[in-house]
Write an enzyme that holds these catalytic residues in place. Structure first.
Site, PDB file in Angstrom:
ATOM      1  N   HIS A   7      22.179  96.068   7.173  1.00  0.00           N
ATOM      2  CA  HIS A   7      21.243  97.003   7.798  1.00  0.00           C
ATOM      3  C   HIS A   7      20.312  97.616   6.766  1.00  0.00           C
ATOM      4  CE1 HIS A   7      24.697  99.719   6.774  1.00  0.00           C
ATOM      5  NE2 HIS A   7      23.754 100.587   6.492  1.00  0.00           N
ATOM      6  N   GLU A  43      23.811 109.173  13.131  1.00  0.00           N
ATOM      7  CA  GLU A  43      23.402 107.790  12.937  1.00  0.00           C
ATOM      8  C   GLU A  43      23.188 107.107  14.278  1.00  0.00           C
ATOM      9  OE1 GLU A  43      26.433 107.049   9.147  1.00  0.00           O
ATOM     10  OE2 GLU A  43      26.337 105.614  10.798  1.00  0.00           O
ATOM     11  N   GLN A  60      19.529 101.203  10.765  1.00  0.00           N
ATOM     12  CA  GLN A  60      20.399 102.379  10.849  1.00  0.00           C
ATOM     13  C   GLN A  60      19.511 103.610  10.698  1.00  0.00           C
ATOM     14  OE1 GLN A  60      22.945 103.335   7.434  1.00  0.00           O
ATOM     15  NE2 GLN A  60      24.661 103.562   8.847  1.00  0.00           N
ATOM     16  N   HIS A  84      18.071 103.343   2.344  1.00  0.00           N
ATOM     17  CA  HIS A  84      18.917 102.405   1.606  1.00  0.00           C
ATOM     18  C   HIS A  84      18.890 101.027   2.271  1.00  0.00           C
ATOM     19  CE1 HIS A  84      21.789 103.974   4.664  1.00  0.00           C
ATOM     20  NE2 HIS A  84      22.339 102.789   4.607  1.00  0.00           N
ATOM     21  N   GLU A 134      23.744  99.660  -0.540  1.00  0.00           N
ATOM     22  CA  GLU A 134      25.060  99.832   0.074  1.00  0.00           C
ATOM     23  C   GLU A 134      25.726  98.465   0.179  1.00  0.00           C
ATOM     24  OE1 GLU A 134      24.893 101.575   3.994  1.00  0.00           O
ATOM     25  OE2 GLU A 134      27.070 101.561   4.244  1.00  0.00           O
TER      26      GLU A 134
HETATM   27 CO    CO Z   1      24.110 102.457   5.738  1.00  0.00          CO
END
Ligand code: CO
Length: 138
Positions: A7, A43, A60, A84, A134
């Site tokens: 994501h 989220e 996300q 991210h 991530e």
């Molecule tokens: Co994430």
């Protein structure tokens, strides 16, 4: 080590308005929502497509529950935008351990619980050319 882009995390001020934008503009539907109180973040996961490993890629969307949370501080400093990039991997513990000793710093060891029952860690953005990376195992 990595099997897909899992994501892209996007920081936003208004989660509902941002969900509407991505749904109305691109047809992405929300497939999961949760609030992570520890991280101070709401989220919404929007499924983009399936991937070769039988999983999927998501957007996300992240909005802060409080101004002093990591996403709240990000918004105050940089405004809305890409927060991210998350890579899917079969085993996040192993992926983090296999990074070269001189490689990027691992922020959470052991990895932490993350979206949709996954486990994840992050790599320091200063070690990844300005990108918060991530690593996620779902
Ligand atoms: Co994430």
């Amino acid at each position: 080590m990595f099997t897909r882009v899992d994501h892209v995390g996007i920081a936003c001020h208004d989660l509902e308005e941002t969900i509407r934008f991505y749904r109305d503009s691109f047809g992405f539907e929300v497939c999961h929502r949760e609030t992570n109180e520890e991280q101070g973040v709401h989220e919404a996961m929007l499924r983009v497509n399936g991937t070769d490993d039988g999983r999927a890629t998501y957007l996300q969307l992240l909005s802060p529950t409080r101004p002093d949370s990591p996403v709240g501080r990000f918004l105050a400093a940089r405004g809305e935008g890409v927060h991210h990039v998350a890579f899917g991997c079969p085993d996040v513990d192993r992926a983090a351990a296999e990074l070269p000793a001189a490689g990027p710093r691992v922020l959470f060891d052991p990895p932490r619980p993350a979206s949709m029952g996954s486990r994840a860690t992050f790599l320091h953005p200063k070690d990844c050319h300005g990108v918060l990376v991530e690593l996620v195992t779902s």
